[in-house]
Scaffold this motif. Sequence first.
Motif, PDB file in Angstrom:
ATOM      1  N   LEU A 232       0.938  -1.023  -0.121  1.00  0.00           N
ATOM      2  CA  LEU A 232       0.092   0.058   0.019  1.00  0.00           C
ATOM      3  C   LEU A 232       0.965   1.234   0.069  1.00  0.00           C
ATOM      4  CD1 LEU A 232      -2.835   0.907   0.073  1.00  0.00           C
ATOM      5  CD2 LEU A 232      -2.633   1.231   2.660  1.00  0.00           C
ATOM      6  N   ILE A 233       0.654   2.076  -0.913  1.00  0.00           N
ATOM      7  CA  ILE A 233       1.745   3.242  -1.294  1.00  0.00           C
ATOM      8  C   ILE A 233       0.732   4.441  -1.171  1.00  0.00           C
ATOM      9  CG2 ILE A 233       3.108   4.304  -2.748  1.00  0.00           C
ATOM     10  CD1 ILE A 233       4.124   1.840  -1.766  1.00  0.00           C
TER      11      ILE A 233
ATOM     12  N   ARG B  57      -2.921   0.463  -3.895  1.00  0.00           N
ATOM     13  CA  ARG B  57      -2.691  -0.928  -3.383  1.00  0.00           C
ATOM     14  C   ARG B  57      -2.150  -1.646  -4.488  1.00  0.00           C
ATOM     15  NH1 ARG B  57      -3.949  -3.238   1.393  1.00  0.00           N
ATOM     16  NH2 ARG B  57      -5.481  -1.658   1.772  1.00  0.00           N
ATOM     17  N   PHE B  58      -0.913  -2.190  -4.516  1.00  0.00           N
ATOM     18  CA  PHE B  58      -0.426  -2.965  -5.478  1.00  0.00           C
ATOM     19  C   PHE B  58      -0.382  -4.608  -5.232  1.00  0.00           C
ATOM     20  CE2 PHE B  58       2.030   1.004  -6.193  1.00  0.00           C
ATOM     21  CZ  PHE B  58       1.908   1.064  -7.578  1.00  0.00           C
ATOM     22  N   TRP B  59      -0.549  -5.275  -5.963  1.00  0.00           N
ATOM     23  CA  TRP B  59      -0.410  -6.790  -5.978  1.00  0.00           C
ATOM     24  C   TRP B  59       0.648  -7.366  -7.005  1.00  0.00           C
ATOM     25  CZ3 TRP B  59      -5.424  -4.609  -5.555  1.00  0.00           C
ATOM     26  CH2 TRP B  59      -5.769  -4.616  -4.323  1.00  0.00           C
TER      27      TRP B  59
ATOM     28  N   ILE C  97       1.836  -6.979 -12.384  1.00  0.00           N
ATOM     29  CA  ILE C  97       0.953  -6.196 -11.240  1.00  0.00           C
ATOM     30  C   ILE C  97      -0.414  -6.136 -11.474  1.00  0.00           C
ATOM     31  CG2 ILE C  97       3.159  -5.260 -10.394  1.00  0.00           C
ATOM     32  CD1 ILE C  97       1.902  -2.553 -11.891  1.00  0.00           C
ATOM     33  N   GLN C  98      -1.077  -6.016 -10.492  1.00  0.00           N
ATOM     34  CA  GLN C  98      -2.633  -5.458 -10.476  1.00  0.00           C
ATOM     35  C   GLN C  98      -2.473  -4.297  -9.235  1.00  0.00           C
ATOM     36  OE1 GLN C  98      -5.240  -8.877  -9.330  1.00  0.00           O
ATOM     37  NE2 GLN C  98      -5.724  -8.683 -11.340  1.00  0.00           N
TER      38      GLN C  98
ATOM     39  N   ARG D  92      -8.377   0.924 -11.603  1.00  0.00           N
ATOM     40  CA  ARG D  92      -7.915   0.026 -11.388  1.00  0.00           C
ATOM     41  C   ARG D  92      -7.096  -0.404 -12.848  1.00  0.00           C
ATOM     42  NH1 ARG D  92      -9.045  -5.323  -9.151  1.00  0.00           N
ATOM     43  NH2 ARG D  92      -8.461  -6.915 -10.619  1.00  0.00           N
ATOM     44  N   LEU D  93      -5.865  -1.166 -12.581  1.00  0.00           N
ATOM     45  CA  LEU D  93      -4.863  -1.519 -13.543  1.00  0.00           C
ATOM     46  C   LEU D  93      -4.591  -2.974 -13.362  1.00  0.00           C
ATOM     47  CD1 LEU D  93      -2.639  -0.704 -15.645  1.00  0.00           C
ATOM     48  CD2 LEU D  93      -1.330  -0.129 -13.568  1.00  0.00           C
TER      49      LEU D  93
END
Length: 200
Positions: A4-5, A19-21, A27-28, A46-47
């Motif tokens: 979380l950035i 929030r990155f996964w 990544i998402q 959402r990416l």
Amino acid sequence: MERLIVWKGVDAWRAEVCRFWFGESGIQAEGTQIGVTPLPYRMDYRLDAPDNYVTRRLQVEVAGEGWKRRLVLASDGNGAWQSDASAEGDPGLPPPGGELKHVAGALDCDLGLCPATNLMPVVRHGLHRQPGAEDFLMAWVSVPDLGVHPSRQRYEHVRLTQSGAVVRYVGEHRDFVGDLEFDRDGVVVFYPDLARRVGG
């Protein structure tokens, strides 16, 4: 891995959380940005870039007082794009969407004012870890109007740091050159004239 950035704007009042996964090769990300320029807005995005950090889908919604917009950009992963754009209300902004023929061949999206999308081209080519330079055509999305534009950009590794690397960004569409700071995962720490990470 999940992260979380939070960033704050340095050129104007703006705040963003993302929030990155991180997967094995992509990544998402899901984020929210609040800004006041050129008018107050909230943006949610959402990416999805699951394979080799190539953008497959970007969904963005922006809303302000009496207006809202939505854009979905989708790619086949080889530079062919499709989009769906809609708008309600008239805040005096240019229309959303654009001519996708101008971004044909681009592998990456670049969401304007958003440091999250700088990650993909840098990590895909390892520029946050080793010397090198690469030129890109981006499907650049202007904010808050959500127009789609071609943007030619160059990223060049400058040096390693204790926490990551400095990578020089050269952007044709707004004639900008700046040394961006990235951490070891390729997430922006500082973007000159745009954003700085806060809270770690």
